[in-house]
Design a protein around this motif. Sequence first.
Motif, PDB file in Angstrom:
ATOM      1  N   ARG A 140     -72.432   2.525 -52.876  1.00 43.39           N
ATOM      2  CA  ARG A 140     -72.140   0.650 -52.719  1.00 43.39           C
ATOM      3  C   ARG A 140     -73.535  -0.014 -53.006  1.00 43.39           C
ATOM      4  NH1 ARG A 140     -67.405   0.818 -54.086  1.00 43.39           N
ATOM      5  NH2 ARG A 140     -65.956   1.227 -52.680  1.00 43.39           N
ATOM      6  N   ARG A 141     -74.752   1.378 -52.837  1.00 40.11           N
ATOM      7  CA  ARG A 141     -75.896   0.555 -52.881  1.00 40.11           C
ATOM      8  C   ARG A 141     -77.003   2.112 -53.383  1.00 40.11           C
ATOM      9  NH1 ARG A 141     -79.122   0.086 -47.034  1.00 40.11           N
ATOM     10  NH2 ARG A 141     -77.679   1.939 -45.919  1.00 40.11           N
ATOM     11  N   PRO A 142     -77.476   1.534 -53.947  1.00 37.65           N
ATOM     12  CA  PRO A 142     -78.911   2.838 -54.305  1.00 37.65           C
ATOM     13  C   PRO A 142     -79.021   3.333 -53.027  1.00 37.65           C
ATOM     14  CG  PRO A 142     -80.090   0.305 -54.914  1.00 37.65           C
ATOM     15  CD  PRO A 142     -78.983  -0.216 -54.358  1.00 37.65           C
ATOM     16  N   THR A 143     -79.138   5.128 -53.601  1.00 35.05           N
ATOM     17  CA  THR A 143     -78.908   6.118 -52.508  1.00 35.05           C
ATOM     18  C   THR A 143     -79.593   6.755 -52.817  1.00 35.05           C
ATOM     19  OG1 THR A 143     -76.438   5.421 -51.906  1.00 35.05           O
ATOM     20  CG2 THR A 143     -77.457   7.966 -51.612  1.00 35.05           C
ATOM     21  N   VAL A 144     -80.939   7.614 -52.184  1.00 37.11           N
ATOM     22  CA  VAL A 144     -81.382   8.800 -52.124  1.00 37.11           C
ATOM     23  C   VAL A 144     -81.036  10.149 -51.546  1.00 37.11           C
ATOM     24  CG1 VAL A 144     -83.573  10.097 -51.680  1.00 37.11           C
ATOM     25  CG2 VAL A 144     -83.716   7.489 -52.454  1.00 37.11           C
ATOM     26  N   VAL A 145     -80.489  10.929 -52.891  1.00 34.79           N
ATOM     27  CA  VAL A 145     -80.137  12.251 -52.166  1.00 34.79           C
ATOM     28  C   VAL A 145     -81.018  13.471 -52.113  1.00 34.79           C
ATOM     29  CG1 VAL A 145     -78.639  14.001 -52.234  1.00 34.79           C
ATOM     30  CG2 VAL A 145     -77.973  12.145 -53.347  1.00 34.79           C
ATOM     31  N   LEU A 146     -81.377  13.540 -50.883  1.00 39.50           N
ATOM     32  CA  LEU A 146     -82.226  15.225 -50.146  1.00 39.50           C
ATOM     33  C   LEU A 146     -81.622  15.986 -50.168  1.00 39.50           C
ATOM     34  CD1 LEU A 146     -85.465  14.948 -49.722  1.00 39.50           C
ATOM     35  CD2 LEU A 146     -84.482  14.458 -46.940  1.00 39.50           C
ATOM     36  N   LEU A 147     -81.808  16.708 -50.840  1.00 34.37           N
ATOM     37  CA  LEU A 147     -81.209  18.251 -51.186  1.00 34.37           C
ATOM     38  C   LEU A 147     -82.926  19.352 -50.672  1.00 34.37           C
ATOM     39  CD1 LEU A 147     -80.552  17.851 -54.717  1.00 34.37           C
ATOM     40  CD2 LEU A 147     -78.652  18.592 -52.071  1.00 34.37           C
ATOM     41  N   GLY A 148     -82.226  20.338 -50.040  1.00 33.35           N
ATOM     42  CA  GLY A 148     -83.286  21.153 -49.156  1.00 33.35           C
ATOM     43  C   GLY A 148     -83.130  22.773 -50.147  1.00 33.35           C
ATOM     44  N   HIS A 149     -83.906  23.561 -49.988  1.00 33.69           N
ATOM     45  CA  HIS A 149     -84.091  24.858 -50.125  1.00 33.69           C
ATOM     46  C   HIS A 149     -83.003  25.282 -49.783  1.00 33.69           C
ATOM     47  CE1 HIS A 149     -85.292  28.440 -50.923  1.00 33.69           C
ATOM     48  NE2 HIS A 149     -86.619  28.420 -51.504  1.00 33.69           N
ATOM     49  N   GLU A 150     -82.893  25.964 -51.010  1.00 30.48           N
ATOM     50  CA  GLU A 150     -81.468  27.266 -51.246  1.00 30.48           C
ATOM     51  C   GLU A 150     -80.733  27.768 -49.996  1.00 30.48           C
ATOM     52  OE1 GLU A 150     -80.624  29.159 -54.166  1.00 30.48           O
ATOM     53  OE2 GLU A 150     -80.997  27.445 -55.579  1.00 30.48           O
ATOM     54  N   ARG A 151     -82.605  28.107 -49.049  1.00 29.39           N
ATOM     55  CA  ARG A 151     -82.370  29.247 -48.376  1.00 29.39           C
ATOM     56  C   ARG A 151     -82.482  28.727 -46.272  1.00 29.39           C
ATOM     57  NH1 ARG A 151     -86.582  33.293 -49.419  1.00 29.39           N
ATOM     58  NH2 ARG A 151     -87.914  31.368 -48.216  1.00 29.39           N
ATOM     59  N   ASP A 152     -83.716  27.799 -47.087  1.00 26.46           N
ATOM     60  CA  ASP A 152     -84.082  27.003 -45.181  1.00 26.46           C
ATOM     61  C   ASP A 152     -84.055  26.355 -45.148  1.00 26.46           C
ATOM     62  OD1 ASP A 152     -85.916  29.203 -45.058  1.00 26.46           O
ATOM     63  OD2 ASP A 152     -87.873  28.917 -46.130  1.00 26.46           O
ATOM     64  N   GLY A 153     -83.121  25.153 -46.332  1.00 25.78           N
ATOM     65  CA  GLY A 153     -82.471  23.541 -46.068  1.00 25.78           C
ATOM     66  C   GLY A 153     -83.315  22.942 -46.100  1.00 25.78           C
ATOM     67  N   ILE A 154     -83.293  21.681 -45.575  1.00 27.12           N
ATOM     68  CA  ILE A 154     -83.868  20.205 -45.990  1.00 27.12           C
ATOM     69  C   ILE A 154     -84.509  20.481 -44.282  1.00 27.12           C
ATOM     70  CG2 ILE A 154     -84.284  17.613 -45.001  1.00 27.12           C
ATOM     71  CD1 ILE A 154     -81.137  17.916 -46.077  1.00 27.12           C
ATOM     72  N   PRO A 155     -86.549  20.261 -44.869  1.00 25.95           N
ATOM     73  CA  PRO A 155     -87.210  20.924 -43.305  1.00 25.95           C
ATOM     74  C   PRO A 155     -87.006  19.772 -42.203  1.00 25.95           C
ATOM     75  CG  PRO A 155     -88.500  19.986 -45.167  1.00 25.95           C
ATOM     76  CD  PRO A 155     -87.092  19.593 -45.668  1.00 25.95           C
ATOM     77  N   PRO A 156     -87.072  20.366 -40.591  1.00 24.14           N
ATOM     78  CA  PRO A 156     -86.663  19.738 -39.693  1.00 24.14           C
ATOM     79  C   PRO A 156     -87.389  18.440 -39.636  1.00 24.14           C
ATOM     80  CG  PRO A 156     -87.362  22.113 -39.641  1.00 24.14           C
ATOM     81  CD  PRO A 156     -88.020  21.597 -40.142  1.00 24.14           C
ATOM     82  N   GLU A 157     -89.192  18.424 -40.272  1.00 25.44           N
ATOM     83  CA  GLU A 157     -89.334  16.383 -39.685  1.00 25.44           C
ATOM     84  C   GLU A 157     -88.606  15.690 -40.839  1.00 25.44           C
ATOM     85  OE1 GLU A 157     -91.351  19.739 -42.530  1.00 25.44           O
ATOM     86  OE2 GLU A 157     -91.281  19.990 -40.722  1.00 25.44           O
ATOM     87  N   ALA A 158     -88.392  16.513 -42.052  1.00 24.83           N
ATOM     88  CA  ALA A 158     -87.408  14.903 -42.787  1.00 24.83           C
ATOM     89  C   ALA A 158     -86.004  14.758 -43.073  1.00 24.83           C
ATOM     90  CB  ALA A 158     -87.362  15.818 -44.289  1.00 24.83           C
ATOM     91  N   LEU A 159     -85.538  15.669 -41.752  1.00 25.79           N
ATOM     92  CA  LEU A 159     -84.389  14.737 -40.695  1.00 25.79           C
ATOM     93  C   LEU A 159     -84.051  13.683 -40.290  1.00 25.79           C
ATOM     94  CD1 LEU A 159     -82.931  18.575 -39.558  1.00 25.79           C
ATOM     95  CD2 LEU A 159     -82.375  17.036 -41.876  1.00 25.79           C
ATOM     96  N   ASP A 160     -85.609  12.848 -39.337  1.00 26.07           N
ATOM     97  CA  ASP A 160     -85.400  12.741 -39.168  1.00 26.07           C
ATOM     98  C   ASP A 160     -85.295  11.136 -39.794  1.00 26.07           C
ATOM     99  OD1 ASP A 160     -85.459  13.543 -36.512  1.00 26.07           O
ATOM    100  OD2 ASP A 160     -87.772  13.828 -36.833  1.00 26.07           O
ATOM    101  N   HIS A 161     -85.438  11.280 -41.240  1.00 30.61           N
ATOM    102  CA  HIS A 161     -85.290   9.791 -42.225  1.00 30.61           C
ATOM    103  C   HIS A 161     -84.043   9.865 -42.755  1.00 30.61           C
ATOM    104  CE1 HIS A 161     -89.841   9.238 -42.782  1.00 30.61           C
ATOM    105  NE2 HIS A 161     -90.537  11.489 -42.121  1.00 30.61           N
TER     106      HIS A 161
END
Length: 94
Positions: free
Chosen positions: A40-61
Amino acid sequence: MHWVRDRDAWLERQRADGRLILGVELAENAIRLADLPMARRPTVVLLGHERDGIPPEALDHLDAVVEIPMIGTGASLNVAVAGSLVLYKLAGFA
């Protein structure tokens, strides 16, 4: 795909500009893909590495996390496939 030098600062700027930050990841509080509403509003989709996923420090965002349920023993999809599924759903086609 959008590459940035300082991911955390870039994500914070996106949030400050009113964008929803959505991560695609396996997480306890994740929204199932089938339950993800159309954007319903502009959205950023964050994709992680296929093996490791999204880096833990990015999860806070992240404002929310969506997961793609899978049957079997695999724990991840090809990142292009995962991104396509989520974007298709956010666009309201599914």
